[in-house]
Motif scaffolding. Sequence first.
Motif, mmCIF file in Angstrom:
data_model
loop_
_atom_site.group_PDB
_atom_site.id
_atom_site.type_symbol
_atom_site.label_atom_id
_atom_site.label_comp_id
_atom_site.label_asym_id
_atom_site.label_seq_id
_atom_site.Cartn_x
_atom_site.Cartn_y
_atom_site.Cartn_z
ATOM 1 N N LEU A 173 9.440 -58.264 -32.978
ATOM 2 C CA LEU A 173 8.778 -59.475 -33.446
ATOM 3 C C LEU A 173 7.963 -59.202 -34.706
ATOM 4 N N THR A 174 7.173 -58.150 -34.661
ATOM 5 C CA THR A 174 6.413 -57.683 -35.824
ATOM 6 C C THR A 174 6.516 -56.159 -35.839
ATOM 7 N N ASN A 175 5.792 -55.530 -36.759
ATOM 8 C CA ASN A 175 5.784 -54.065 -36.801
ATOM 9 C C ASN A 175 5.148 -53.454 -35.557
ATOM 10 N N SER A 176 4.353 -54.225 -34.834
ATOM 11 C CA SER A 176 3.656 -53.691 -33.656
ATOM 12 C C SER A 176 4.072 -54.370 -32.352
ATOM 13 N N ASP A 177 4.826 -55.464 -32.435
ATOM 14 C CA ASP A 177 5.211 -56.199 -31.234
ATOM 15 C C ASP A 177 6.728 -56.168 -31.059
ATOM 16 N N SER A 205 -2.427 -49.000 -31.320
ATOM 17 C CA SER A 205 -2.871 -47.999 -32.289
ATOM 18 C C SER A 205 -1.913 -46.820 -32.211
ATOM 19 N N ALA A 206 -2.210 -45.800 -32.984
ATOM 20 C CA ALA A 206 -1.380 -44.600 -32.933
ATOM 21 C C ALA A 206 -1.547 -43.857 -31.620
ATOM 22 N N LYS A 207 -2.561 -44.236 -30.843
ATOM 23 C CA LYS A 207 -2.831 -43.539 -29.593
ATOM 24 C C LYS A 207 -2.345 -44.273 -28.348
ATOM 25 N N GLY A 208 -1.908 -45.513 -28.477
ATOM 26 C CA GLY A 208 -1.535 -46.203 -27.258
ATOM 27 C C GLY A 208 -0.821 -47.510 -27.475
ATOM 28 N N TRP A 209 -0.316 -48.067 -26.381
ATOM 29 C CA TRP A 209 0.342 -49.358 -26.371
ATOM 30 C C TRP A 209 0.194 -49.979 -24.992
ATOM 31 N N GLY A 210 0.491 -51.269 -24.924
ATOM 32 C CA GLY A 210 0.450 -51.986 -23.658
ATOM 33 C C GLY A 210 1.591 -52.981 -23.591
ATOM 34 N N GLU A 211 1.989 -53.339 -22.374
ATOM 35 C CA GLU A 211 3.084 -54.284 -22.227
ATOM 36 C C GLU A 211 2.885 -55.156 -20.997
ATOM 37 N N LEU A 212 3.440 -56.381 -21.084
ATOM 38 C CA LEU A 212 3.433 -57.330 -19.983
ATOM 39 C C LEU A 212 4.867 -57.573 -19.559
ATOM 40 N N GLU A 213 5.082 -57.684 -18.240
ATOM 41 C CA GLU A 213 6.434 -57.856 -17.716
ATOM 42 C C GLU A 213 6.476 -59.082 -16.807
ATOM 43 N N PHE A 214 7.523 -59.879 -17.010
ATOM 44 C CA PHE A 214 7.770 -61.049 -16.174
ATOM 45 C C PHE A 214 9.204 -60.950 -15.668
ATOM 46 N N GLY A 225 3.851 -58.006 -13.994
ATOM 47 C CA GLY A 225 3.347 -56.643 -14.089
ATOM 48 C C GLY A 225 2.705 -56.351 -15.429
ATOM 49 N N MET A 226 1.953 -55.273 -15.473
ATOM 50 C CA MET A 226 1.269 -54.844 -16.694
ATOM 51 C C MET A 226 1.281 -53.324 -16.739
ATOM 52 N N LYS A 227 1.481 -52.763 -17.950
ATOM 53 C CA LYS A 227 1.546 -51.316 -18.119
ATOM 54 C C LYS A 227 0.794 -50.924 -19.379
ATOM 55 N N VAL A 228 0.061 -49.815 -19.300
ATOM 56 C CA VAL A 228 -0.756 -49.345 -20.425
ATOM 57 C C VAL A 228 -0.513 -47.860 -20.616
ATOM 58 N N PHE A 229 -0.345 -47.447 -21.885
ATOM 59 C CA PHE A 229 -0.201 -46.033 -22.227
ATOM 60 C C PHE A 229 -1.307 -45.663 -23.208
ATOM 61 N N ARG A 230 -1.864 -44.458 -23.023
ATOM 62 C CA ARG A 230 -2.974 -44.038 -23.900
ATOM 63 C C ARG A 230 -2.981 -42.520 -24.042
ATOM 64 N N ASN A 231 -3.056 -42.045 -25.267
ATOM 65 C CA ASN A 231 -3.273 -40.623 -25.533
ATOM 66 C C ASN A 231 -4.764 -40.325 -25.402
ATOM 67 N N LEU A 232 -5.124 -39.539 -24.394
ATOM 68 C CA LEU A 232 -6.530 -39.208 -24.187
ATOM 69 C C LEU A 232 -6.982 -38.132 -25.161
ATOM 70 N N THR A 233 -6.160 -37.098 -25.299
ATOM 71 C CA THR A 233 -6.408 -36.007 -26.245
ATOM 72 C C THR A 233 -5.065 -35.662 -26.882
ATOM 73 N N PRO A 234 -5.043 -34.804 -27.892
ATOM 74 C CA PRO A 234 -3.748 -34.399 -28.456
ATOM 75 C C PRO A 234 -2.815 -33.738 -27.450
ATOM 76 N N ARG A 235 -3.350 -33.270 -26.322
ATOM 77 C CA ARG A 235 -2.530 -32.561 -25.333
ATOM 78 C C ARG A 235 -2.432 -33.292 -24.004
ATOM 79 N N CYS A 236 -2.994 -34.486 -23.895
ATOM 80 C CA CYS A 236 -3.042 -35.179 -22.620
ATOM 81 C C CYS A 236 -2.869 -36.681 -22.827
ATOM 82 N N PHE A 237 -2.088 -37.327 -21.947
ATOM 83 C CA PHE A 237 -1.952 -38.782 -22.020
ATOM 84 C C PHE A 237 -1.983 -39.370 -20.613
ATOM 85 N N LEU A 238 -2.191 -40.699 -20.560
ATOM 86 C CA LEU A 238 -2.353 -41.407 -19.298
ATOM 87 C C LEU A 238 -1.508 -42.680 -19.322
ATOM 88 N N THR A 239 -0.853 -42.975 -18.199
ATOM 89 C CA THR A 239 -0.086 -44.205 -18.045
ATOM 90 C C THR A 239 -0.526 -44.897 -16.766
#
Length: 574
Positions: A173-177, A205-214, A225-239
């Motif tokens: 849709l866009t560069n980020s969507d 951002s460069a560290k994360g994204w989020g999404e909605l699911e129907f 549903g809803m899902k979120v991804f995030r880089n906590l540190t350069p060596r660790c991430f969370l979903t």
Amino acid sequence: MAAALDDELQLDNQDYYSLLNVRKEATQDELKASYRRLCMLYHPDKHRDPELKSQAEQLFNQVHQAYEVLSDPQSRAIYDIFGKKGLEVEGWEIVERKRTPVEIREEYERLQREREERRLQQRTNPKGTISVGVDATDLFDRYEEDFEEMPGGGFPHIEINRMHISQSIEAPLTNSDTAMLSGSLSTHNGNGGGNINMTVRRVTSAKGWGELEFGAGDILGPLFGMKVFRNLTPRCFLTAQCGMQFSPRGVRPSCSLMTARHLDQNTMGYLQWRWGPHSSMTTSVVRDTKTSHFTLALQLGVPHSYLMMSYQYKFQDEDQTKVKGSIKTGWFGTVVEYGAERKISRHSVLAATVSVGVPQGVTLKIRLARANQTYLFPVHLTDQLLPSAVFYATVGPLLVYMAIHRLVIIPYTCSQKQQDLELQRKSSEVDMVKKKQEAESAVLLMQESVRRIIEGEESKMGLIILNAWYGKFVTDNSARQERAQVIDVTVPLQCLVKDSKLILTEASKAGLPGFYDPCVGEDKSLKLLYQFRGVMHQVLSADTEALRIPKQCKYTTTTQLLYNHNSTVTTTIS
């Protein structure tokens, strides 16, 4: 700008490093020394003949252009990334002259990312999976009393008992969507169902994204549903993920949380918690290297808990062959799997896996992946643990693959390679004629310099190139019908001799002064016969291998022969 370069770089085959015969890491002093030597050889003022003078001027300009590019740090960085065509594209004038080569490479990576974004907007990235389950248990689980009642004798009954089809597409849709639409249909023993899902993802951002699911289906009902991804540190991430499934039995909430961390350069550690209809806690360690892939996982949950270990070995061959094995044990029983995977064409990968379990039985799984489409064929052979079923599941696919590979795949790939080679030759015919003329002109200009070099080397019993050929040599007796495609490069190599040494860098020798490519697309090598200290040596070197003579190196094979100044050396190229 980067997108415009990609189409033109395929036609750019001039190597400035090879033309100057210097390493890609050459210093300014090395560049200057090579440039001065070639200038003395090709300077127009050294030739009185008008035709030779014109040819010398042309070659002199090429050498001068190569030196100007490689001696300037900014131009050299652009050339290393984009090639010669990159220097001709408009837009580099906006790059500050004070930028370092590292900064220019970062600029290139930024342009690459922008290009990928533009490409992403122009494609839907379709992905699909087709799975066809086959019940072949009648081949092994047979009972005599049943066969007597079967009409038509005792032919085994094989049927398709399950099918699954899924497909997904993306719409930027866009560069980020990005919006994703997916759906699936499945059937098992006459009962089936389907669902459709709509997902919208936003890169925050460069560290994360989020999404909605129907989603919606004919059995389970609507899904949110809803899902979120995030880089906590350069060596660790969370979903994190949560959802609500609406069904006739009520609302079924679910939630999952996964964290991962780089344990070292090739190892990842995962910890996942699930809550819902199938609650569990899973921890795993994955180590992926160039030659192997190892996974160790432990799950504690309801209704299933298990311990799993798998190992995959990656062969470093052209077909990217992989062999793998795994064992999984838990409340459900124990399953052992082993198999292999191989690339059968440019975009296709074929894999076969044998699954042996208690109480699951024996199953043969065949997978064909082509581009973004995957085809799965699980064939259930028996519900019991029968050695005969394991044997045929292992040997049968191997024999079939060997036959198909020899009778179908090899002839097809050879035909495709030949067609690509012919197309490459036709597209480079004009350029090849031009390169040949330039090489012949260079050889004429080298004659006087070569005469002086030979006189100097003979006076001190130094290095003299007796014969040298470059191109495709036919050495296999089974390929005698092929014609050797070589050119005589004795004069160009003698011209490169300095202080009784010949040094060639790790680059294609087709770019050396006086050389050209006599067989485009073929594997080439350099074969030469030279005299040093009254002894003759024969050397064979691959096209892109570095070469230093008379010193013996691991990449050369040397044969010493007695040499007589009055004898004549004759060789035959087969």
